[in-house]
Design a protein around this motif. Sequence first.
Motif, short mmCIF file in Angstrom:
data_model
loop_
_atom_site.label_atom_id
_atom_site.label_comp_id
_atom_site.label_asym_id
_atom_site.label_seq_id
_atom_site.Cartn_x
_atom_site.Cartn_y
_atom_site.Cartn_z
N PHE A 277 0.84 -1.21 0.00
CA PHE A 277 0.00 0.00 0.00
C PHE A 277 0.87 1.25 0.00
CE2 PHE A 277 -2.22 3.41 2.26
CZ PHE A 277 -3.36 3.51 1.50
N GLN A 278 0.53 2.19 -0.87
CA GLN A 278 1.27 3.44 -0.96
C GLN A 278 0.31 4.61 -1.17
OE1 GLN A 278 4.97 4.26 -1.13
NE2 GLN A 278 4.59 2.50 0.20
N ILE A 279 0.69 5.73 -0.58
CA ILE A 279 0.03 7.01 -0.82
C ILE A 279 1.06 7.86 -1.55
CG2 ILE A 279 -1.04 9.05 0.19
CD1 ILE A 279 -1.42 7.27 2.78
N THR A 280 0.71 8.31 -2.75
CA THR A 280 1.61 9.17 -3.51
C THR A 280 0.93 10.53 -3.63
OG1 THR A 280 2.39 7.27 -4.77
CG2 THR A 280 2.87 9.46 -5.68
N VAL A 281 1.48 11.51 -2.93
CA VAL A 281 0.91 12.86 -2.95
C VAL A 281 1.40 13.59 -4.18
CG1 VAL A 281 0.74 15.06 -1.73
CG2 VAL A 281 0.74 12.91 -0.44
N HIS A 282 0.47 14.16 -4.93
CA HIS A 282 0.81 14.92 -6.13
C HIS A 282 0.83 16.42 -5.87
CE1 HIS A 282 0.44 11.17 -8.25
NE2 HIS A 282 -0.79 11.03 -7.80
N GLU A 283 -0.09 16.86 -5.02
CA GLU A 283 -0.18 18.30 -4.78
C GLU A 283 -0.84 18.55 -3.43
OE1 GLU A 283 -1.41 22.22 -7.38
OE2 GLU A 283 -1.97 20.25 -8.10
N MET A 284 -0.37 19.61 -2.75
CA MET A 284 -0.97 20.02 -1.48
C MET A 284 -1.25 21.50 -1.52
SD MET A 284 0.67 18.19 1.85
CE MET A 284 2.28 17.62 1.37
N LEU A 285 -2.34 21.87 -0.88
CA LEU A 285 -2.71 23.27 -0.70
C LEU A 285 -3.00 23.41 0.78
CD1 LEU A 285 -3.51 26.02 -1.97
CD2 LEU A 285 -5.82 25.09 -2.19
N SER A 286 -2.40 24.42 1.42
CA SER A 286 -2.58 24.49 2.87
C SER A 286 -2.70 25.91 3.38
CB SER A 286 -1.40 23.81 3.57
OG SER A 286 -0.23 24.56 3.41
N GLY A 287 -3.31 25.97 4.55
CA GLY A 287 -3.35 27.17 5.37
C GLY A 287 -2.81 26.78 6.73
N ASP A 288 -3.06 27.59 7.73
CA ASP A 288 -2.54 27.29 9.06
C ASP A 288 -3.16 26.04 9.67
OD1 ASP A 288 -0.87 29.47 8.93
OD2 ASP A 288 -2.27 30.80 9.97
N HIS A 289 -4.44 25.80 9.41
CA HIS A 289 -5.15 24.72 10.09
C HIS A 289 -5.83 23.74 9.14
CE1 HIS A 289 -4.39 26.81 13.81
NE2 HIS A 289 -4.84 27.91 13.24
N LEU A 290 -5.51 23.82 7.86
CA LEU A 290 -6.18 22.99 6.88
C LEU A 290 -5.22 22.64 5.74
CD1 LEU A 290 -9.05 21.90 6.02
CD2 LEU A 290 -9.24 23.98 4.68
N VAL A 291 -5.25 21.36 5.33
CA VAL A 291 -4.45 20.92 4.18
C VAL A 291 -5.36 20.10 3.28
CG1 VAL A 291 -2.50 19.51 3.39
CG2 VAL A 291 -2.30 20.82 5.50
N MET A 292 -5.31 20.38 1.99
CA MET A 292 -5.97 19.57 0.98
C MET A 292 -4.84 18.89 0.20
SD MET A 292 -9.19 20.11 1.48
CE MET A 292 -9.91 19.34 0.04
N ALA A 293 -4.95 17.56 0.06
CA ALA A 293 -3.91 16.81 -0.64
C ALA A 293 -4.53 15.93 -1.72
CB ALA A 293 -3.13 15.94 0.35
N GLU A 294 -4.02 16.09 -2.95
CA GLU A 294 -4.43 15.24 -4.06
C GLU A 294 -3.39 14.13 -4.18
OE1 GLU A 294 -5.74 15.55 -8.69
OE2 GLU A 294 -4.41 17.08 -7.89
#
Length: 139
Positions: A65-82
Motif C-alpha cells: 500500500f502506498q500514498i503518492t501525494v501529487h499536490e498540497m494546498l494548505s493554510g494554518d489549520h487545513l491541508v488539501m492533498a491530491e
Amino acid sequence: MATTTTEAERLVTEYVRIWNERELSELDDVVAESFTFTSPTAGTIEGRENVKAYADAVVKGFSDFQITVHEMLSGDHLVMAESTLSGTHDGEFDGIPPTQETFDVQDMAKFVVEDGLLKEERTYFDQQDFLGQLGLPDE
C-alpha cells in the motif's frame, strides 16, 4: 519564486511517510488522541488507537500500500492533498480473502490541524472503482 512549507503540510507529509513506511507507532507524534478518520470504505473511525488499528489492517491486507501525494494546498489549520492510493490485495482485509488484484485510485483528502497535531482526515475516492479493480462487488 521560493515556496514555504507550512507546519500543517509538514504534518501531512510526515503522516503519509508513516503510512508508506509502515511505522504506525509514529502516528502518536502527528495525530491527536481524538483523531477522526473518514473514508468511503472505512466510514468514520474515532480515536488515534482505533485509527492505528485500521491502518495496521490496511497494510496487512495490502502489503505494498502506498500514498503518492501529487499536490498540497494548505493554510494554518487545513491541508488539501491530491494523491494516488495504490496496492495489491495480498492479505485478508475487512474479512475479505486476498484477491491478488492491484488497485490505483485517485484520492482527495482534507486534513484539519489543531494544537500542532492532525485532528481529522476526510478522504474521498471512488469506492466503486476501488472495489472493481479488486474484482469485488460494490457492497
